[in-house]
Design a protein around this motif. Structure first.
Motif, mmCIF file in Angstrom:
data_model
loop_
_atom_site.group_PDB
_atom_site.id
_atom_site.type_symbol
_atom_site.label_atom_id
_atom_site.label_comp_id
_atom_site.label_asym_id
_atom_site.label_seq_id
_atom_site.Cartn_x
_atom_site.Cartn_y
_atom_site.Cartn_z
ATOM 1 N N ALA A 201 49.800 39.906 41.543
ATOM 2 C CA ALA A 201 51.060 39.358 41.012
ATOM 3 C C ALA A 201 50.807 38.056 40.252
ATOM 4 C CB ALA A 201 52.057 39.141 42.144
ATOM 5 N N ILE A 202 49.913 37.228 40.772
ATOM 6 C CA ILE A 202 49.593 35.954 40.110
ATOM 7 C C ILE A 202 48.813 36.208 38.823
ATOM 8 C CG2 ILE A 202 48.311 33.782 40.343
ATOM 9 C CD1 ILE A 202 48.929 34.090 43.455
ATOM 10 N N MET A 203 47.823 37.110 38.863
ATOM 11 C CA MET A 203 47.058 37.431 37.646
ATOM 12 C C MET A 203 47.972 38.014 36.573
ATOM 13 S SD MET A 203 43.345 38.837 39.026
ATOM 14 C CE MET A 203 43.962 40.002 40.247
ATOM 15 N N ARG A 204 48.898 38.885 36.984
ATOM 16 C CA ARG A 204 49.834 39.478 36.032
ATOM 17 C C ARG A 204 50.726 38.396 35.412
ATOM 18 N NH1 ARG A 204 51.278 43.946 38.553
ATOM 19 N NH2 ARG A 204 50.019 45.226 37.198
ATOM 20 N N ALA A 205 51.217 37.468 36.244
ATOM 21 C CA ALA A 205 52.071 36.382 35.751
ATOM 22 C C ALA A 205 51.311 35.494 34.764
ATOM 23 C CB ALA A 205 52.603 35.558 36.923
ATOM 24 N N ALA A 206 50.040 35.227 35.052
ATOM 25 C CA ALA A 206 49.222 34.398 34.147
ATOM 26 C C ALA A 206 48.943 35.131 32.839
ATOM 27 C CB ALA A 206 47.910 34.016 34.836
ATOM 28 N N GLN A 207 48.645 36.428 32.949
ATOM 29 C CA GLN A 207 48.331 37.221 31.760
ATOM 30 C C GLN A 207 49.545 37.354 30.832
ATOM 31 O OE1 GLN A 207 47.296 41.550 32.034
ATOM 32 N NE2 GLN A 207 45.243 40.795 31.591
ATOM 33 N N SER A 208 50.742 37.430 31.427
ATOM 34 C CA SER A 208 51.953 37.601 30.606
ATOM 35 C C SER A 208 52.618 36.261 30.267
ATOM 36 C CB SER A 208 52.935 38.524 31.326
ATOM 37 O OG SER A 208 53.289 37.958 32.569
ATOM 38 N N ASN A 209 51.908 35.161 30.539
ATOM 39 C CA ASN A 209 52.382 33.805 30.236
ATOM 40 C C ASN A 209 53.641 33.388 30.982
ATOM 41 O OD1 ASN A 209 50.228 33.264 28.440
ATOM 42 N ND2 ASN A 209 51.288 34.444 26.859
ATOM 43 N N VAL A 210 53.974 34.094 32.060
ATOM 44 C CA VAL A 210 55.047 33.663 32.956
ATOM 45 C C VAL A 210 54.543 32.441 33.728
ATOM 46 C CG1 VAL A 210 56.396 34.322 35.007
ATOM 47 C CG2 VAL A 210 56.051 35.962 33.148
ATOM 48 N N LEU A 211 53.243 32.452 34.000
ATOM 49 C CA LEU A 211 52.575 31.359 34.693
ATOM 50 C C LEU A 211 51.641 30.680 33.700
ATOM 51 C CD1 LEU A 211 51.837 29.875 37.338
ATOM 52 C CD2 LEU A 211 50.224 31.714 37.820
ATOM 53 N N ASP A 212 51.847 29.390 33.492
ATOM 54 C CA ASP A 212 51.053 28.626 32.528
ATOM 55 C C ASP A 212 49.759 28.160 33.189
ATOM 56 O OD1 ASP A 212 50.289 27.266 30.264
ATOM 57 O OD2 ASP A 212 51.453 25.472 30.758
ATOM 58 N N ALA A 213 48.901 29.127 33.510
ATOM 59 C CA ALA A 213 47.626 28.843 34.161
ATOM 60 C C ALA A 213 46.647 29.956 33.846
ATOM 61 C CB ALA A 213 47.818 28.730 35.670
ATOM 62 N N GLU A 214 45.382 29.606 33.956
ATOM 63 C CA GLU A 214 44.329 30.618 33.818
ATOM 64 C C GLU A 214 43.778 30.902 35.214
ATOM 65 O OE1 GLU A 214 39.677 30.891 32.499
ATOM 66 O OE2 GLU A 214 40.921 29.365 31.511
ATOM 67 N N VAL A 215 43.751 32.177 35.573
ATOM 68 C CA VAL A 215 43.086 32.547 36.820
ATOM 69 C C VAL A 215 41.604 32.631 36.475
ATOM 70 C CG1 VAL A 215 42.850 34.211 38.683
ATOM 71 C CG2 VAL A 215 45.107 33.764 37.709
ATOM 72 N N ALA A 216 40.874 31.575 36.865
ATOM 73 C CA ALA A 216 39.475 31.432 36.471
ATOM 74 C C ALA A 216 38.525 32.186 37.396
ATOM 75 C CB ALA A 216 39.102 29.955 36.435
ATOM 76 N N LEU A 217 38.987 32.469 38.634
ATOM 77 C CA LEU A 217 38.076 33.073 39.603
ATOM 78 C C LEU A 217 38.851 33.659 40.777
ATOM 79 C CD1 LEU A 217 34.967 33.304 40.309
ATOM 80 C CD2 LEU A 217 35.275 31.203 41.647
ATOM 81 N N ILE A 218 38.350 34.798 41.275
ATOM 82 C CA ILE A 218 38.787 35.336 42.567
ATOM 83 C C ILE A 218 37.639 35.069 43.539
ATOM 84 C CG2 ILE A 218 39.266 37.428 43.899
ATOM 85 C CD1 ILE A 218 41.590 36.893 42.106
ATOM 86 N N VAL A 219 37.967 34.482 44.686
ATOM 87 C CA VAL A 219 36.975 34.252 45.741
ATOM 88 C C VAL A 219 37.353 35.139 46.918
ATOM 89 C CG1 VAL A 219 36.018 32.570 47.369
ATOM 90 C CG2 VAL A 219 36.585 31.862 45.028
ATOM 91 N N THR A 220 36.395 35.913 47.387
ATOM 92 C CA THR A 220 36.648 36.738 48.566
ATOM 93 C C THR A 220 35.506 36.588 49.565
ATOM 94 O OG1 THR A 220 37.231 38.922 49.416
ATOM 95 C CG2 THR A 220 35.656 38.864 47.582
ATOM 96 N N ASP A 221 35.860 36.676 50.826
ATOM 97 C CA ASP A 221 34.863 36.605 51.901
ATOM 98 C C ASP A 221 34.510 37.999 52.419
ATOM 99 O OD1 ASP A 221 37.458 36.926 52.919
ATOM 100 O OD2 ASP A 221 36.965 35.966 54.814
ATOM 101 N N LYS A 222 35.064 39.031 51.777
ATOM 102 C CA LYS A 222 34.825 40.417 52.196
ATOM 103 C C LYS A 222 34.212 41.199 51.024
ATOM 104 C CE LYS A 222 37.082 39.982 56.151
ATOM 105 N NZ LYS A 222 36.345 39.818 57.367
ATOM 106 N N PRO A 223 32.932 41.586 51.137
ATOM 107 C CA PRO A 223 32.251 42.264 50.029
ATOM 108 C C PRO A 223 32.899 43.576 49.577
ATOM 109 C CG PRO A 223 30.650 41.484 51.636
ATOM 110 C CD PRO A 223 32.009 41.273 52.237
ATOM 111 N N LYS A 224 33.732 44.192 50.427
ATOM 112 C CA LYS A 224 34.360 45.463 50.041
ATOM 113 C C LYS A 224 35.874 45.342 49.881
ATOM 114 C CE LYS A 224 30.721 48.264 51.951
ATOM 115 N NZ LYS A 224 30.223 49.067 53.027
ATOM 116 N N ALA A 225 36.385 44.130 49.729
ATOM 117 C CA ALA A 225 37.840 43.926 49.610
ATOM 118 C C ALA A 225 38.378 44.570 48.331
ATOM 119 C CB ALA A 225 38.158 42.436 49.615
ATOM 120 N N LYS A 226 39.556 45.156 48.443
ATOM 121 C CA LYS A 226 40.194 45.819 47.298
ATOM 122 C C LYS A 226 40.550 44.829 46.191
ATOM 123 C CE LYS A 226 43.866 49.185 46.305
ATOM 124 N NZ LYS A 226 43.396 49.744 45.150
ATOM 125 N N VAL A 227 40.711 43.557 46.552
ATOM 126 C CA VAL A 227 41.034 42.541 45.549
ATOM 127 C C VAL A 227 39.975 42.486 44.442
ATOM 128 C CG1 VAL A 227 39.907 40.555 46.689
ATOM 129 C CG2 VAL A 227 41.937 40.194 45.256
#
Length: 194
Positions: free
Chosen positions: A17-43
């Motif tokens: 939802a946050i990446m979509r908001a940033a991509q469509s300029n609803v959110l004035d931010a760049e999602v620069a990185l996803i950090v996950t602690d689970k190597p097989k996470a769906k994220v």
């Protein structure tokens, strides 16, 4: 433009939802990185779909929690991340990361805190037979869901709700409220720095 890192351990619906908001300029931010602690996470799949880089930090491969968090901080620094957003990150943030990003880490929680902190907040609310639960966005401190509350929105629990239907209702609110609240925080930060 603010550079945001999203921390997630699971499926990543809020991250999407946050990446979509940033991509469509609803959110004035760049999602620069996803950090996950689970190597097989769906994220991770969701991040690839939005062409957002991932940093997979398996805590088992680090000597200490401080080393684990320092590796994350190094990665955030490389990408000039100014703001950290926890979205289903199932790990308490330790002092190393807290001090590096003091006042710049937020979390979303599926209840009206201080009610039902911790794991399975939706299940907790359902079992308690409360009539209203909701969503809370708060700053992160050293405790479990104890930081200063930024925004809340209630979600009514109907008699015919199940845990699954309640989860869907809560997620609908989360996916709208989180990007809006992040934008509000970014706007406030801009005002303070001007």
């Amino acid at each position: 433009m603010a550079k945001v890192a999203i921390f997630a351990s699971g499926s990543g619906t809020n991250a999407e939802a946050i990446m979509r908001a940033a991509q469509s300029n609803v959110l004035d931010a760049e999602v620069a990185l996803i950090v996950t602690d689970k190597p097989k996470a769906k994220v991770i799949e969701r991040a690839h779909a939005f062409d957002v880089p991932c940093f997979i930090a398996d805590p088992k491969t680090y000597e200490t929690k401080a080393c684990f968090e320092q590796a994350i901080i190094d990665e955030l620094g490389k990408r000039e991340v100014t703001f950290v957003v926890l979205a289903g990150y199932m790990r308490l943030v330790g002092p190393t990361l807290l001090s590096a990003y003091e006042g710049r880490i937020v979390n979303i929680h599926p209840s009206l805190l201080p009610s039902f902190p911790g794991l399975d907040a939706i299940g907790q609310a359902f079992k308690a037979k409360v009539k209203v639960t909701g969503v809370t966005i708060h700053y992160v401190d050293a405790g479990m869901d104890t930081g200063e509350i930024i925004a809340q929105e209630p979600v009514r629990i109907n008699e015919d709700d199940t845990v699954d239907s309640l989860q869907k209702k809560v997620q609908e609110v989360e996916h709208k409220l989180y990007p809006e609240t992040i934008q509000t925080i970014i706007d406030r930060t801009k005002e303070v720095s001007n």
